[in-house]
Design a protein around this motif. Structure first.
Motif, short mmCIF file in Angstrom:
data_model
loop_
_atom_site.label_atom_id
_atom_site.label_comp_id
_atom_site.label_asym_id
_atom_site.label_seq_id
_atom_site.Cartn_x
_atom_site.Cartn_y
_atom_site.Cartn_z
N ASP A 230 -11.66 62.38 8.16
CA ASP A 230 -10.31 62.36 8.72
C ASP A 230 -10.25 63.05 10.08
O ASP A 230 -10.38 64.27 10.20
CB ASP A 230 -9.35 63.07 7.75
N ARG A 231 -10.02 62.26 11.13
CA ARG A 231 -10.00 62.80 12.48
C ARG A 231 -8.72 63.55 12.80
O ARG A 231 -8.58 64.13 13.89
CB ARG A 231 -10.24 61.70 13.51
N ARG A 232 -7.76 63.54 11.89
CA ARG A 232 -6.55 64.34 12.11
C ARG A 232 -6.86 65.83 12.15
O ARG A 232 -6.08 66.62 12.68
CB ARG A 232 -5.52 64.04 11.01
N TYR A 233 -8.02 66.20 11.60
CA TYR A 233 -8.41 67.62 11.63
C TYR A 233 -8.83 68.09 13.03
O TYR A 233 -8.97 69.29 13.26
CB TYR A 233 -9.52 67.89 10.63
N ILE A 234 -9.02 67.17 13.98
CA ILE A 234 -9.32 67.59 15.36
C ILE A 234 -8.06 67.49 16.23
O ILE A 234 -8.16 67.55 17.46
CB ILE A 234 -10.48 66.77 15.97
N GLY A 235 -6.90 67.31 15.59
CA GLY A 235 -5.64 67.33 16.33
C GLY A 235 -5.10 65.98 16.70
O GLY A 235 -4.05 65.88 17.36
N ASP A 236 -5.79 64.90 16.32
CA ASP A 236 -5.31 63.55 16.62
C ASP A 236 -4.39 63.05 15.52
O ASP A 236 -4.65 63.32 14.34
CB ASP A 236 -6.48 62.57 16.78
N TYR A 237 -3.34 62.35 15.92
CA TYR A 237 -2.48 61.72 14.90
C TYR A 237 -2.90 60.27 14.73
O TYR A 237 -3.01 59.52 15.72
CB TYR A 237 -1.00 61.79 15.29
N VAL A 238 -3.16 59.87 13.49
CA VAL A 238 -3.58 58.50 13.19
C VAL A 238 -2.51 57.88 12.30
O VAL A 238 -2.26 58.34 11.19
CB VAL A 238 -4.94 58.47 12.47
N GLY A 239 -1.86 56.85 12.78
CA GLY A 239 -0.80 56.18 12.01
C GLY A 239 -1.03 54.69 11.95
O GLY A 239 -1.82 54.12 12.71
N GLY A 240 -0.31 54.06 11.04
CA GLY A 240 -0.38 52.60 10.92
C GLY A 240 -1.71 52.09 10.42
O GLY A 240 -2.14 50.99 10.75
N ARG A 241 -2.40 52.91 9.60
CA ARG A 241 -3.70 52.47 9.07
C ARG A 241 -3.56 51.45 7.96
O ARG A 241 -4.45 50.64 7.74
CB ARG A 241 -4.49 53.68 8.56
N THR A 242 -2.45 51.52 7.23
CA THR A 242 -2.25 50.59 6.12
C THR A 242 -0.89 49.92 6.25
O THR A 242 0.00 50.40 6.96
CB THR A 242 -2.31 51.32 4.77
N GLU A 243 -0.71 48.82 5.55
CA GLU A 243 0.58 48.16 5.46
C GLU A 243 0.66 47.42 4.14
O GLU A 243 -0.36 47.12 3.51
CB GLU A 243 0.78 47.20 6.62
N LYS A 244 1.89 47.12 3.70
CA LYS A 244 2.07 46.38 2.46
C LYS A 244 1.59 44.95 2.62
O LYS A 244 1.73 44.35 3.69
CB LYS A 244 3.54 46.39 2.04
N LEU A 245 1.05 44.42 1.53
CA LEU A 245 0.53 43.06 1.56
C LEU A 245 1.63 42.07 1.92
O LEU A 245 1.43 41.13 2.67
CB LEU A 245 -0.08 42.72 0.19
N SER A 246 2.82 42.26 1.35
CA SER A 246 4.00 41.46 1.68
C SER A 246 5.22 42.22 1.24
O SER A 246 5.12 43.25 0.56
CB SER A 246 3.94 40.09 0.98
N PHE A 247 6.41 41.72 1.61
CA PHE A 247 7.64 42.41 1.24
C PHE A 247 7.88 42.36 -0.27
O PHE A 247 8.66 43.13 -0.79
CB PHE A 247 8.84 41.79 1.98
N LYS A 248 7.19 41.47 -1.00
CA LYS A 248 7.35 41.37 -2.45
C LYS A 248 6.39 42.30 -3.19
O LYS A 248 6.57 42.54 -4.38
CB LYS A 248 7.07 39.93 -2.92
N SER A 249 5.37 42.78 -2.50
CA SER A 249 4.29 43.49 -3.17
C SER A 249 4.28 44.97 -2.83
O SER A 249 4.67 45.38 -1.73
CB SER A 249 2.94 42.87 -2.79
N LYS A 250 3.83 45.80 -3.81
CA LYS A 250 3.64 47.22 -3.55
C LYS A 250 2.23 47.52 -3.07
O LYS A 250 1.93 48.63 -2.66
CB LYS A 250 3.91 48.02 -4.84
N LYS A 251 1.33 46.54 -3.15
CA LYS A 251 -0.05 46.76 -2.77
C LYS A 251 -0.16 46.94 -1.26
O LYS A 251 0.54 46.30 -0.48
CB LYS A 251 -0.92 45.57 -3.22
#
Length: 548
Positions: A230-251
């Motif tokens: 996890d590179r957040r430990y060097i002070g970088d913010y990492v966002g948007g790594r994941t997203e939902k498969l679709s609006f119907k799914s929780k995956k």
């Protein structure tokens, strides 16, 4: 006779969904009060339940599982929603649910729109489109907030969340630093995890008081991997790594790295960049070596995994997993290992009671030989065939008796229910006084309930015998298929409930009774270690020394 509105058993269903920022457009309590008022104004006074699904997605229809069961058991007559959108925003699921309720005779009412069976499909389509558009807007807003540097997730281990900022946690940050330092000194993932357990350091979930903390009571290698990665430990913010498969799914799915949002120098670092890069180089080098020699301890072969879900450790009861063999100078045959031993390592009572296990390693080539020998023994054993045939005969006789009891109980139940209906009609027609009706009603309700319980018990026994009878046929079929086509996962699952691997001096007297072992089998297993085979029905088990 058709029930009046006062007699109908009514369930009020309220649902309110918040977006990702915690906003709520209508208080769910307001929705509840509105529906209660509607029911009372229309004569629906027998409200048996008010369900309030706060912050629940309209695309998730598992929230209706309990209502389905209650409808099936004839416990409700009417369900009231504010509108079709509160029911849900998935067209297919909504149509299936409405059709199911109608099949069970449950009436559907919407407070602010007329329920129309023919038009409901169109309403459901509009609601699904609304959910899709809402999902797109939410994702767009999330992306904007990420790019602006707003923190939308929980703080990682080593940090606290203060408003929209990450601030260093003075208690856990030193643990993160020590993990990086130890790994840079050639410590492995599991060695670091064992070291932290021995020191009594709380795991990430324990340190934040998560509800699932008991499930992560010990540091594991995967904890160390996640922190080092996890590179957040060097002070970088990492966002948007994941997203939902679709609006119907929780995956969720992991997006390609070039689609992540990375903001450098976003917060105070715990690890300096030089140490972080050094650790990444070591990890990359070790991975190359592992790939070269193909000897990583965690390297699991998912192909040809015949005994997955069947093989268990005799000491701790956890499943065994397949460890792929290696070639070259560090040759290691394909084998199965205890999963707890893999995760925690050797037994260390000084860390925690029941910590760790022993490998219980068994080579697959030996395992195949033992299983085939066991099956050959079953086929050639006249006692086995006699045991099965006696079982089949006994099952057939018991089924005939139960079938008679089943029919008799159904007839009795039908008689009590007819009497109950007759008493109710007599009361409506003023043929009997109120006090006689109440006494008769109470008496018949008790008889009906008792008979239903009796019928359910008989039916359960009858179904169990049917399953046993099927198992007898399946076992013979499985044995025949194995002898013709060799060992397959499907046939092994039809034949065995599980196979348990014991070390020497490990099996207990309680397990002797559990696995139906005679004294000779038990003594052999206790003195030498070996396998206990548990068939799909109880039969004296054959034990073979696992080292052949």
């Amino acid at each position: 006779m058709k029930k009046s509105n006062e007699e109908k058993r009514v369930v009020i269903y309220c649902r309110e969904s918040r977006d990702d920022y915690g906003e709520n457009y209508e208080r769910i309590e307001t929705q509840r009060d509105l529906l209660v008022k509607y029911c009372k104004g229309h004569g629906y006074t027998n409200i048996v339940d008010v369900i309030m699904d706060d912050d629940k997605s309209g695309t998730d229809f598992s929230r209706f599982d309990d209502i389905r069961n209650r409808a099936k058991n004839k416990e409700i007559d009417v369900i009231v929603f504010k509108n079709s959108a509160r029911l849900g925003r998935n067209q297919k699921e909504a149509l299936d649910f409405v059709e199911y309720l109608e099949e069970q005779g449950v009436e559907i009412i919407f407070e602010d729109e007329q329920y129309n069976e023919e038009m409901f499909g169109l309403y459901a389509w509009f609601n699904e489109r609304r959910a899709r558009d809402d999902s797109k807007n939410i994702r767009r807003n999330l992306r904007h907030k990420i790019e602006e540097g707003d923190l939308l997730v929980k703080a990682i281990y080593g940090y606290n969340k203060n408003g929209k900022q990450l601030v260093v946690n003075e208690e856990t940050a030193p643990v993160v630093q020590e993990i990086f330092e130890l790994y840079s000194k050639d410590w492995g993932y599991q060695k670091i995890a064992t070291y932290l357990n021995k020191k009594g350091i709380p795991t990430p979930s324990q340190s934040r008081g998560f509800t699932n903390a008991k499930q992560s009571a010990n540091w594991k290698a995967q904890h160390i991997v996640r922190i080092l990665d996890d590179r957040r430990y060097i002070g970088d913010y990492v966002g948007g790594r994941t997203e939902k498969l679709s609006f119907k799914s929780k995956k969720t799915i992991v997006k390609p790295q070039d689609e992540w949002t990375i903001l450098e120098n976003h917060h105070e670092p715990i690890i300096d960049k030089e140490l972080f890069e050094k650790v990444q180089k070591i990890r990359k080098k070790r991975k190359k070596e592992s790939d070269k020699y193909n000897n990583g301890f965690k390297f699991v072969d998912v192909e040809n995994n015949l005994y997955s879900g069947l093989l268990y450790c005799g000491r701790c009861g956890t499943p065994m997993y397949k460890r792929k063999g290696t070639s070259g100078t560090r040759k290691r045959p394909d084998s199965y290992l205890c999963k707890k031993y893999s995760n925690e390592g050797a037994i260390k009572e000084d860390i925690r009671e029941n910590y760790g296990c022993t490998p219980h390693r068994i080579r697959i080539e030996y395992l195949d030989q033992i299983v085939n020998a066991y099956i050959d023994n079953l086929i050639s054993n006249p006692e086995f065939k006699s045991f099965v045939m006696d079982n089949v005969k006994a099952i057939s006789i018991n089924k005939q008796t139960l079938e008679k009891d089943l029919n008799k109980s159904k007839q009795t139940l039908e008689k009590w229910e007819k009497q109950f209906k007759q008493v109710y009609e007599d009361k409506l027609n003023d043929l009997i006084p109120e006090f006689i009706y109440k006494d008769k009603k109470q008496e018949l309700e008790k008889k009906i309930q008792n008979e239903k319980e009796k019928l359910e018990e008989i039916q359960s026994k009858f179904n169990s015998l049917n399953k046993l009878e099927d198992k007898e046929d399946l076992i013979f079929k499985a044995i025949e298929d194995i002898k013709q086509n060799g060992l397959t996962k499907e046939e092994l699952s039809r034949l065995f409930d599980k196979i348990v691997v014991f070390d020497k001096n490990e099996i207990t007297k309680e397990e002797k009774d559990l696995y139906n072992l005679n004294d000779m089998m038990y003594n052999e297993l206790y003195e030498n270690g070996g396998l206990a085979f548990h068939l799909k029905f109880m039969y004296p088990q054959t034990i073979t020394n696992r080292w052949m």
